[in-house]
Design a protein around this motif. Structure first.
Motif, PDB file in Angstrom:
ATOM      1  N   LEU A   1      49.253  25.340  41.062  1.00 10.95           N
ATOM      2  CA  LEU A   1      48.933  24.891  42.424  1.00 10.95           C
ATOM      3  C   LEU A   1      50.208  24.527  43.166  1.00 10.95           C
ATOM      4  O   LEU A   1      51.113  23.904  42.604  1.00 10.95           O
ATOM      5  N   GLY A   2      50.262  24.923  44.418  1.00  6.32           N
ATOM      6  CA  GLY A   2      51.410  24.579  45.248  1.00  6.32           C
ATOM      7  C   GLY A   2      51.111  24.894  46.691  1.00  6.32           C
ATOM      8  O   GLY A   2      50.020  25.388  47.033  1.00  6.32           O
ATOM      9  N   PRO A   3      52.059  24.610  47.584  1.00 10.26           N
ATOM     10  CA  PRO A   3      51.827  24.840  49.011  1.00 10.26           C
ATOM     11  C   PRO A   3      51.502  26.285  49.351  1.00 10.26           C
ATOM     12  O   PRO A   3      50.866  26.562  50.365  1.00 10.26           O
ATOM     13  N   THR A   4      51.948  27.225  48.514  1.00 13.58           N
ATOM     14  CA  THR A   4      51.721  28.641  48.809  1.00 13.58           C
ATOM     15  C   THR A   4      50.460  29.195  48.156  1.00 13.58           C
ATOM     16  O   THR A   4      50.255  30.410  48.145  1.00 13.58           O
ATOM     17  N   GLY A   5      49.619  28.315  47.608  1.00 14.71           N
ATOM     18  CA  GLY A   5      48.336  28.786  47.089  1.00 14.71           C
ATOM     19  C   GLY A   5      48.031  28.345  45.674  1.00 14.71           C
ATOM     20  O   GLY A   5      48.794  27.607  45.045  1.00 14.71           O
ATOM     21  N   VAL A   6      46.880  28.816  45.193  1.00 15.45           N
ATOM     22  CA  VAL A   6      46.417  28.513  43.832  1.00 15.45           C
ATOM     23  C   VAL A   6      46.340  29.821  43.062  1.00 15.45           C
ATOM     24  O   VAL A   6      45.751  30.805  43.544  1.00 15.45           O
ATOM     25  N   ARG A   7      46.910  29.818  41.875  1.00 11.80           N
ATOM     26  CA  ARG A   7      46.944  31.024  41.052  1.00 11.80           C
ATOM     27  C   ARG A   7      46.404  30.720  39.657  1.00 11.80           C
ATOM     28  O   ARG A   7      46.756  29.701  39.063  1.00 11.80           O
ATOM     29  N   ILE A   8      45.596  31.619  39.139  1.00 11.65           N
ATOM     30  CA  ILE A   8      45.072  31.515  37.790  1.00 11.65           C
ATOM     31  C   ILE A   8      45.905  32.441  36.916  1.00 11.65           C
ATOM     32  O   ILE A   8      45.913  33.659  37.114  1.00 11.65           O
ATOM     33  N   LEU A   9      46.634  31.855  35.965  1.00 10.28           N
ATOM     34  CA  LEU A   9      47.552  32.632  35.128  1.00 10.28           C
ATOM     35  C   LEU A   9      46.983  32.779  33.718  1.00 10.28           C
ATOM     36  O   LEU A   9      46.568  31.801  33.102  1.00 10.28           O
ATOM     37  N   TYR A  10      47.002  33.996  33.228  1.00 10.19           N
ATOM     38  CA  TYR A  10      46.551  34.268  31.863  1.00 10.19           C
ATOM     39  C   TYR A  10      47.697  34.934  31.099  1.00 10.19           C
ATOM     40  O   TYR A  10      47.891  36.141  31.180  1.00 10.19           O
ATOM     41  N   PRO A  11      48.497  34.142  30.352  1.00 10.57           N
ATOM     42  CA  PRO A  11      49.561  34.729  29.543  1.00 10.57           C
ATOM     43  C   PRO A  11      48.960  35.365  28.287  1.00 10.57           C
ATOM     44  O   PRO A  11      48.166  34.744  27.580  1.00 10.57           O
TER      45      PRO A  11
ATOM     46  N   GLN B   1      41.839  32.447  48.979  1.00 15.38           N
ATOM     47  CA  GLN B   1      41.421  33.127  47.755  1.00 15.38           C
ATOM     48  C   GLN B   1      42.404  32.858  46.614  1.00 15.38           C
ATOM     49  O   GLN B   1      43.621  32.958  46.769  1.00 15.38           O
ATOM     50  N   LEU B   2      41.851  32.491  45.460  1.00 16.24           N
ATOM     51  CA  LEU B   2      42.685  32.252  44.284  1.00 16.24           C
ATOM     52  C   LEU B   2      43.178  33.588  43.736  1.00 16.24           C
ATOM     53  O   LEU B   2      42.401  34.555  43.655  1.00 16.24           O
ATOM     54  N   GLU B   3      44.446  33.640  43.363  1.00 14.62           N
ATOM     55  CA  GLU B   3      45.014  34.884  42.859  1.00 14.62           C
ATOM     56  C   GLU B   3      45.000  34.907  41.330  1.00 14.62           C
ATOM     57  O   GLU B   3      45.627  34.067  40.687  1.00 14.62           O
ATOM     58  N   PRO B   4      44.304  35.881  40.710  1.00 13.54           N
ATOM     59  CA  PRO B   4      44.360  36.023  39.258  1.00 13.54           C
ATOM     60  C   PRO B   4      45.613  36.797  38.855  1.00 13.54           C
ATOM     61  O   PRO B   4      45.918  37.845  39.429  1.00 13.54           O
TER      62      PRO B   4
END
Length: 227
Positions: free
Chosen positions: A74-84, A139-142
């Motif tokens: 999470l940050g000012p430029t959006g929310v991202r869902i990360l799957y390593p 929109q959350l970025e996967p």
């Protein structure tokens, strides 16, 4: 970058137990332990590049989901869902389809699990969870991340973002340079909602305990294209 571990304290207290580790491997799958190591590497590398405007939530558990969301950035430029993923080999990501190169036949063949479908479903799950609680976020970025240099992915318009180890620096730079879409107050509210009580570097973040269940759809059919 601030890092918050959302694993329940009881889970963190017992993860060193050989029995607990064995149970986790059975419950989460054989690749789970390797993916956790991949997660460590991704958190470290992004932590070197991102400043304290950004917060990484690790192993977010939403009620009704069988597996935790590995990383939520999470940050000012959006929310991202990360799957390593620790997967190694040569693959092709085509739309929603995930294929691995059969070296003998020199052909790509569909394989399971499908990490494209999995991270896309995770992003939808988090988005729906937050929307049900009144958040109107972009929109959350996967994002599917492969930190192992032994992995190559041929990309043909995949439905999620795919980042290889040599692209992590560019990925981080793009996050930093993106336009501001969320303010810090909203970010803190999202963090509190996703995590009721977490251990943070130097303190504790407390938020709302959620009781509603959210059903996480099995990813076995998610990689199939709609007719």
């Amino acid at each position: 970058m601030k890092v918050i571990d959302c694993s329940p304290l009881t889970d963190r207290a017992t993860t060193s137990s050989p029995l607990a580790s064995a149970v986790d491997r059975i419950r989460m799958g054989r690749e789970w332990a390797k993916d956790m190591e991949a997660q460590e590497g991704v958190v470290f590398l992004l932590g070197q590049a991102l400043d304290n405007q950004f917060t990484m939530l690790r192993n977010v558990k939403l009620e009704g989901l069988d597996v935790p969301i590995p990383l939520v950035l999470l940050g000012p430029t959006g929310v991202r869902i990360l799957y390593p993923s620790a997967t190694r080999g040569v693959f092709r990501a085509k739309g929603e389809v995930w294929e691995k190169l059969d070296e003998r036949a020199q052909l790509f063949k569909q394989v399971k699990p499908n990490p494209i479908a999995r991270v896309a479903l995770m992003a939808k799950a988090v988005s729906a969870f937050l929307a049900a609680r009144g958040f109107t976020l972009p929109q959350l970025e996967p994002v599917l991340i492969f930190p192992d240099p032994g992995t190559h992915v041929e990309q043909v318009r995949p439905v999620v973002r795919i980042v290889l180890v040599d692209g992590l620096d560019r990925f981080a730079s793009g996050i930093l340079q993106g336009r501001t879409v969320i303010d810090q107050d909203e970010i803190q509210k999202v963090i509190a909602t996703l995590n009721s009580s977490a251990e943070v570097e130097g303190g504790t973040v407390e938020g709302l305990r959620q009781t509603d269940a959210f059903s996480f759809v099995d990813d076995r059919n998610a990689g199939k294209r709609k007719e």
